[in-house]
Motif scaffolding. Structure first.
Motif, PDB file in Angstrom:
ATOM      1  N   GLN A  72      17.368 -12.854  -0.185  1.00  0.00           N
ATOM      2  CA  GLN A  72      16.902 -11.882   0.799  1.00  0.00           C
ATOM      3  C   GLN A  72      16.759 -10.504   0.156  1.00  0.00           C
ATOM      4  N   GLU A  73      15.757  -9.780   0.607  1.00  0.00           N
ATOM      5  CA  GLU A  73      15.510  -8.419   0.147  1.00  0.00           C
ATOM      6  C   GLU A  73      15.243  -7.543   1.368  1.00  0.00           C
ATOM      7  N   PRO A  74      15.752  -6.319   1.382  1.00  0.00           N
ATOM      8  CA  PRO A  74      15.525  -5.422   2.526  1.00  0.00           C
ATOM      9  C   PRO A  74      14.135  -4.775   2.454  1.00  0.00           C
ATOM     10  N   TYR A  75      13.125  -5.616   2.367  1.00  0.00           N
ATOM     11  CA  TYR A  75      11.744  -5.175   2.126  1.00  0.00           C
ATOM     12  C   TYR A  75      10.799  -6.069   2.905  1.00  0.00           C
ATOM     13  N   PHE A  76       9.889  -5.446   3.641  1.00  0.00           N
ATOM     14  CA  PHE A  76       8.910  -6.171   4.453  1.00  0.00           C
ATOM     15  C   PHE A  76       7.541  -5.536   4.246  1.00  0.00           C
ATOM     16  N   THR A  77       6.520  -6.361   4.381  1.00  0.00           N
ATOM     17  CA  THR A  77       5.160  -5.852   4.189  1.00  0.00           C
ATOM     18  C   THR A  77       4.254  -6.450   5.253  1.00  0.00           C
ATOM     19  N   THR A  78       3.099  -5.823   5.464  1.00  0.00           N
ATOM     20  CA  THR A  78       2.210  -6.258   6.536  1.00  0.00           C
ATOM     21  C   THR A  78       0.802  -6.488   6.018  1.00  0.00           C
ATOM     22  N   SER A  79      -0.004  -7.161   6.845  1.00  0.00           N
ATOM     23  CA  SER A  79      -1.397  -7.430   6.482  1.00  0.00           C
ATOM     24  C   SER A  79      -2.249  -6.170   6.518  1.00  0.00           C
ATOM     25  N   LYS A  80      -1.692  -5.067   7.032  1.00  0.00           N
ATOM     26  CA  LYS A  80      -2.408  -3.790   7.011  1.00  0.00           C
ATOM     27  C   LYS A  80      -1.990  -2.927   5.828  1.00  0.00           C
ATOM     28  N   SER A  81      -1.371  -3.547   4.841  1.00  0.00           N
ATOM     29  CA  SER A  81      -1.011  -2.884   3.574  1.00  0.00           C
ATOM     30  C   SER A  81      -0.006  -1.759   3.767  1.00  0.00           C
ATOM     31  N   VAL A  82       1.003  -2.050   4.567  1.00  0.00           N
ATOM     32  CA  VAL A  82       2.142  -1.151   4.753  1.00  0.00           C
ATOM     33  C   VAL A  82       3.397  -1.914   4.349  1.00  0.00           C
ATOM     34  N   GLY A  83       4.318  -1.225   3.715  1.00  0.00           N
ATOM     35  CA  GLY A  83       5.586  -1.838   3.351  1.00  0.00           C
ATOM     36  C   GLY A  83       6.744  -1.028   3.888  1.00  0.00           C
ATOM     37  N   VAL A  84       7.825  -1.699   4.265  1.00  0.00           N
ATOM     38  CA  VAL A  84       9.040  -1.028   4.740  1.00  0.00           C
ATOM     39  C   VAL A  84      10.189  -1.473   3.850  1.00  0.00           C
ATOM     40  N   TYR A  85      10.772  -0.535   3.135  1.00  0.00           N
ATOM     41  CA  TYR A  85      11.893  -0.795   2.226  1.00  0.00           C
ATOM     42  C   TYR A  85      13.109  -0.066   2.771  1.00  0.00           C
TER      43      TYR A  85
END
Length: 663
Positions: free
Chosen positions: A178-191
């Motif tokens: 697991q990593e505290p990192y998420f990304t979206t199809s609209k090219s945004v990432g949340v770390y």
């Protein structure tokens, strides 16, 4: 300084220009919103951030399109929520919003913009450390990916936002990758920047990202023009692999581990017979690894004399077949092990949170145990000394390290965090040959370059699909040297069907490494104790998959070097290389292996499948035809001896790849 004017304000910030720091709408409340803009610069696309002030929240947009928006209860803590904003000001390069809360305590939100990202931090005045949660609206974000594996036994949605994710123990100490990192199809990432456990939930149109034991919620939001650029941003933060932990031989052929073949019903004669059958069937690999139940007691690190009367001969037999030998091992010592008393008396075990004078005990799938305290150098030396003795006494070549380095129910030592224990475990295991089984260490440990295996999966079609989804998630979190769970699955279920076993081997052949256990010759149904013999052609079809993987060895080695050079994922979603082709946003049974090979294996029952081709020209090694991309090949013939794959003409490595696959 409080921002009151709607006229554009210009300020220099880290080499960029911020304009329109506050754009007050024509409304009764001049503080209903505050907006700042970051202009396009170089490869950075530019973006706008709106601070919603009627109830504290954030909306990110680019070119008029909303990319990311917090939910109405954007920021919560201890059962309370941030409410009306009292002021918005600029402090240096940071926009600061001061808000009320339902608990009567002041909430401070700080947004610090950069060219392709902004830092989002918030805190609560006078509130002790505890849960801090930021909530996002999924409807405006497109599809969500990332985070790594969902827990064993839970479905792995693809994308994550297409199903339900409920991970109350999303942690550096988790067995899941697991990593505290998420990304979206609209090219945004949340770390989310934390060394502490989290709680992660995606359901009912929202994403809830909760940090525990925190006085401040700290995160970075990447805003890019492509999902690959978001990935590169994240790797720039946590680091790329400094090396590959696996050898050329470990990439070129399978690792054979005994777990799914026999589970705990194992002995010396069975291991040797299994290895000989594999060799005779032409599916042998580089290593035979003895898994669970070789020890006299869990944690003793000594062979059980009843089932393994001559370990030295066992190792010699495997070596005589041209393969290395390995052992499964853990950091957990059962209470009935002789080593438990020794480790306890010498202070080598983690201590309990409730009573630091007592060892911490945990229940796992093999009983109740204490955990070696990797924060104690003497404990680490004692443990590794036992491993080196096995190598010296019997000729053991390496180890499969299992279980976790830490448990959140235990107390840390020497001021360490759960994330620190991940690094201590990685440093310790990096001293040994992990034999292509790798180590499940995560939460910012990309630099070690370990092979990473997906967690245990069912022996079914669903297990195959889930294992591929997990491997893809791990790869796109920055761990490029991935493999599925053991080919055929390993969840103590009846063995896989002939079709599942063969199709799993075919899918694994188009990945960086192959991790195997269930023999395509014969195995045992451990739920009934009955032997299972596969049809004669099963071994031949499995061997074909192994040969395919061997043909790809040179190409895979080139991708390994690229991953070390710049962090490029080897197994990756097609949209990394074709960002405008949103057909691939939800396709989980096709991927790219490096830039030149499109993998489209069959992972369901049947002998045909539809293949979605990206733009360009694609060579089909089976038909020797060139296919025009940008379309779907409906009903592509894929009998059990065929693994659909296509080579992208003109891509790096494509010419050598065509030669290898058609030789």
């Amino acid at each position: 300084m409080q921002l009151r004017t709607s006229r554009p304000a210009v300020c220099a910030a880290v080499g960029l220009v911020l304009t329109g720091v506050l754009a007050a709408p024509a409304a009764a409340d001049p503080l209903s919103a505050a907006t700042f803009s970051v202009p396009r610069r170089g490869d950075a696309p530019g973006y706008q951030v709106r601070v919603d002030t009627a109830r504290l929240g954030v909306t990110v947009s680019r070119g008029g399109e909303t990319l990311l928006r917090t939910a109405p209860d954007a920021f919560t803590f201890g059962g309370a929520v941030a409410t009306r904003v009292r002021s918005v000001s600029k402090q240096g390069d940071t926009v600061v919003a001061e808000a009320d809360s339902s608990a009567g305590k002041a909430v401070t939100l700080r947004l610090t913009p950069h060219a392709d990202r902004f830092d989002l931090r918030w805190s609560v005045a006078g509130e002790p450390a505890g849960d801090r949660a930021t909530h996002f609206d999924l409807a405006t974000s497109g599809h969500w990916y990332g985070g790594g594996e969902t827990s064993e036994g839970k479905p792995q949605p693809y994308p994550l936002s297409a199903g339900v994710v409920d991970e109350p123990e999303f942690s550096p100490a988790s067995y899941m990758m697991q990593e505290p990192y998420f990304t979206t199809s609209k090219s945004v990432g949340v770390y989310v920047r934390t060394a502490q456990p989290m709680k992660v939930a995606l359901a009912q149109g929202r994403a809830d990202l909760t940090v525990t034991g925190a006085s401040e919620y700290s995160s970075t939001v990447f805003v890019e023009s492509s999902r690959r650029a978001v990935y590169d941003d994240y790797i720039g933060e946590v680091g790329k692999p400094a090396k590959s932990d696996a050898t050329d031989a470990e990439y070129a052929s399978p690792l054979w581990n005994s777990w799914a073949q026999y589970y705990r019903n194992i002995d010396q004669d069975k291991v040797v017979a299994w290895a000989r059958d594999l060799k005779a069937a032409n599916v042998a690999g580089h290593t035979v690894q003895l898994d669970d139940k070789w020890e006299s007691n869990y944690g003793n690190l000594t062979f059980d004399a009843k089932t393994f009367p001559d370990p030295k001969k066992l190792v010699a037999d495997i070596h005589g077949m041209g393969q290395k030998f390995g052992l499964w091992t853990t950091f957990w010592i059962n209470l009935d092990s002789a080593n438990y008393g020794y480790a306890r008396d010498h202070g080598y075990l983690l201590h309990a949170k409730a009573d630091p004078a007592q060892p911490c005990t945990v229940t796992w799938w093999n009983g109740t145990a204490g955990i070696i305290d990797l924060g104690n150098p003497q404990a680490r030396d004692w443990y590794t000394g036992n491993l080196r003795k096995l190598m010296a006494d019997y000729g053991v070549d390496g180890f499969k390290f299992d279980t976790r380095f830490f448990d959140d129910s235990c107390a840390t030592s020497n001021g360490l965090t759960p994330q620190d224990y991940q690094k201590l475990g990685a440093d310790m295991t990096d001293q040994f040959d992990q034999q292509g089984a790798g180590i499940r260490t995560h939460w910012g440990n990309q630099r070690y370059g370990f092979v990473i295996r997906a967690v245990d999966a069912d022996t079914t079609w669903d297990g195959l699909r889930t294992s591929l989804r997990r491997a893809s998630a791990i790869s796109t979190d920055g761990y490029p040297f991935v493999e599925t769970d053991m080919i055929g699955g390993s969840e103590s279920m009846p063995p896989p069907s002939r079709e599942v076993l063969v199709r799993w081997a075919q899918a694994a052949s188009l990945m960086p490494l192959m991790y195997a256990s269930t023999s395509p010759v014969s195995t045992v149904d451990t739920t009934t104790g009955q032997p299972v013999t596969y049809p004669a052609d099963t071994a031949r079809l499995y061997a074909d998959a192994v040969r395919t993987h061997s043909k790809l060895a040179g190409y895979i080695q080139a991708q390994v070097k690229l991953a070390v050079a710049d962090g490029s994922p080897i197994m990756r979603p097609v949209f990394f290389d074709f960002p405008a082709d949103h057909r691939f946003d939800t396709i989980d049974d096709e991927w790219l292996l490096g830039p030149a090979l499109l993998a489209a294996p069959v992972i369901t029952t049947g002998t045909t499948r539809d293949v979605v081709l990206p733009a360009g020209l694609w060579f089909d090694p089976h038909t020797r035809r060139i296919e025009i991309g940008g379309r779907t090949l409906h009903g592509y013939p894929a009998p059990l001896d065929t693994t659909p794959m296509f080579v992208r003409l003109g891509a790096p490595g494509s010419a050598a790849l065509i030669t290898a696959l058609t030789h």
